[in-house]
Design a protein around this motif. Structure first.
Motif, PDB file in Angstrom:
ATOM      1  N   PHE A   5      -0.819  -2.053  -4.525  1.00 17.08           N
ATOM      2  CA  PHE A   5      -0.094  -2.651  -5.640  1.00 17.08           C
ATOM      3  C   PHE A   5       0.217  -4.105  -5.312  1.00 17.08           C
ATOM      4  O   PHE A   5       0.338  -4.475  -4.139  1.00 17.08           O
ATOM      5  N   GLU A   6       0.357  -4.919  -6.361  1.00 14.04           N
ATOM      6  CA  GLU A   6       0.552  -6.347  -6.147  1.00 14.04           C
ATOM      7  C   GLU A   6       2.022  -6.750  -6.096  1.00 14.04           C
ATOM      8  O   GLU A   6       2.325  -7.915  -5.870  1.00 14.04           O
ATOM      9  N   TYR A  33       0.834  -1.194   0.000  1.00 10.19           N
ATOM     10  CA  TYR A  33       0.000   0.000   0.000  1.00 10.19           C
ATOM     11  C   TYR A  33       0.879   1.258   0.000  1.00 10.19           C
ATOM     12  O   TYR A  33       1.674   1.461   0.915  1.00 10.19           O
ATOM     13  N   VAL A  34       0.704   2.062  -1.037  1.00 10.03           N
ATOM     14  CA  VAL A  34       1.458   3.309  -1.166  1.00 10.03           C
ATOM     15  C   VAL A  34       0.612   4.451  -0.621  1.00 10.03           C
ATOM     16  O   VAL A  34      -0.535   4.628  -1.040  1.00 10.03           O
ATOM     17  N   VAL A  35       1.173   5.204   0.299  1.00  6.30           N
ATOM     18  CA  VAL A  35       0.516   6.409   0.811  1.00  6.30           C
ATOM     19  C   VAL A  35       1.350   7.607   0.376  1.00  6.30           C
ATOM     20  O   VAL A  35       2.452   7.826   0.872  1.00  6.30           O
ATOM     21  N   GLY A  53       4.489   6.749   2.784  1.00  4.78           N
ATOM     22  CA  GLY A  53       5.396   5.611   2.695  1.00  4.78           C
ATOM     23  C   GLY A  53       4.744   4.424   2.034  1.00  4.78           C
ATOM     24  O   GLY A  53       3.673   4.541   1.423  1.00  4.78           O
ATOM     25  N   ILE A  54       5.375   3.265   2.149  1.00  6.97           N
ATOM     26  CA  ILE A  54       4.865   2.008   1.592  1.00  6.97           C
ATOM     27  C   ILE A  54       4.609   1.060   2.750  1.00  6.97           C
ATOM     28  O   ILE A  54       5.493   0.844   3.592  1.00  6.97           O
ATOM     29  N   TYR A  55       3.429   0.491   2.779  1.00  8.64           N
ATOM     30  CA  TYR A  55       3.023  -0.374   3.882  1.00  8.64           C
ATOM     31  C   TYR A  55       2.605  -1.746   3.360  1.00  8.64           C
ATOM     32  O   TYR A  55       2.007  -1.857   2.304  1.00  8.64           O
ATOM     33  N   ALA A  77       5.199  -0.829  -6.272  1.00  7.13           N
ATOM     34  CA  ALA A  77       4.858   0.106  -5.198  1.00  7.13           C
ATOM     35  C   ALA A  77       5.965   1.140  -5.010  1.00  7.13           C
ATOM     36  O   ALA A  77       5.696   2.336  -4.860  1.00  7.13           O
ATOM     37  N   ILE A  78       7.211   0.687  -5.039  1.00 10.40           N
ATOM     38  CA  ILE A  78       8.347   1.601  -4.876  1.00 10.40           C
ATOM     39  C   ILE A  78       8.398   2.594  -6.025  1.00 10.40           C
ATOM     40  O   ILE A  78       8.610   3.796  -5.838  1.00 10.40           O
TER      41      ILE A  78
END
Length: 206
Positions: A39-40, A7-9, A16-18, A45-46
């Protein structure tokens, strides 16, 4: 078993990425104008986190961007990088102003280390540097591995801890402790070397 998601916030209490929805939800709940998406794959995601959310929000093909990008790097940022004479080898790292290349900090050389450990320490040094000055600007790094280690608050290295590497590992221990004890608003962004060239903090030894 459901597929793992990342999960991208982009905009929330702590961008951040969770790896878990509950952690993501904590960042966006009761936050006006929150921007986030799942994202899968961690790679996608990065890449998305380093990009504008408008490129992904509401798009069915999110996460399928080509590696090349036409966007430009953010200038009101700092960039960090590490250099190693051999891997492992003598290690140092530094941080600079992205726009001007002005040196902000430099540490090393350590007698023996790896590039990933240097990149990891450089990010943490950058975060502490900005926190001390109450700056919420992003940090650029070209190391996906270091980004993950910072996010996970732990490292995964094959470098042996011995009398030679002990000073470096003591720094790593302090860095991990800092991550566990501090909150920070600064997004950690991936420097797109393929599109932008070498990161401004690069030591120029390739």
């Amino acid at each position: 078993m459901p597929k793992k998601k990342y999960y991208v916030v982009w905009k929330g209490k702590k961008p951040g990425i969770y790896e878990h929805w509950d952690d993501c939800k904590m960042q966006i709940e009761n936050f006006t104008g929150a921007l986030y998406k799942s994202f899968e794959s961690e790679t996608n995601a990065i890449r998305a986190f380093a990009s504008k959310p408008s490129l992904y929000i509401g798009k069915a093909n999110a996460g399928t961007k080509s590696k090349k990008t036409s966007k430009k790097p953010l200038m009101n940022t700092i960039s960090v990088d590490a250099a190693c004479s051999g891997n492992p080898g003598k290690l140092e790292y530094q941080g600079v102003e992205t726009a001007s290349g002005k040196l902000l900090f430099h540490l090393g050389p350590f007698e023996e280390g790896t590039v990933n450990l240097g990149e990891f320490l450089a990010i943490i040094h950058g975060l502490a540097f900005l926190k001390k000055r109450n700056l919420d600007i992003p940090i650029y790094t070209d190391s996906v591995t270091a980004m993950k280690w910072v996010r996970d608050k732990k490292i995964k290295t094959n470098l042996e801890r011995n009398t030679i590497t002990e000073p470096l590992f003591e720094m790593v221990d302090r860095g991990i402790l800092w991550l566990k004890n501090n909150e920070y608003p600064n997004p950690i962004l991936k420097w797109e070397t393929d599109s932008w060239g070498e990161i401004p903090a690069d030591f120029g030894r390739k």
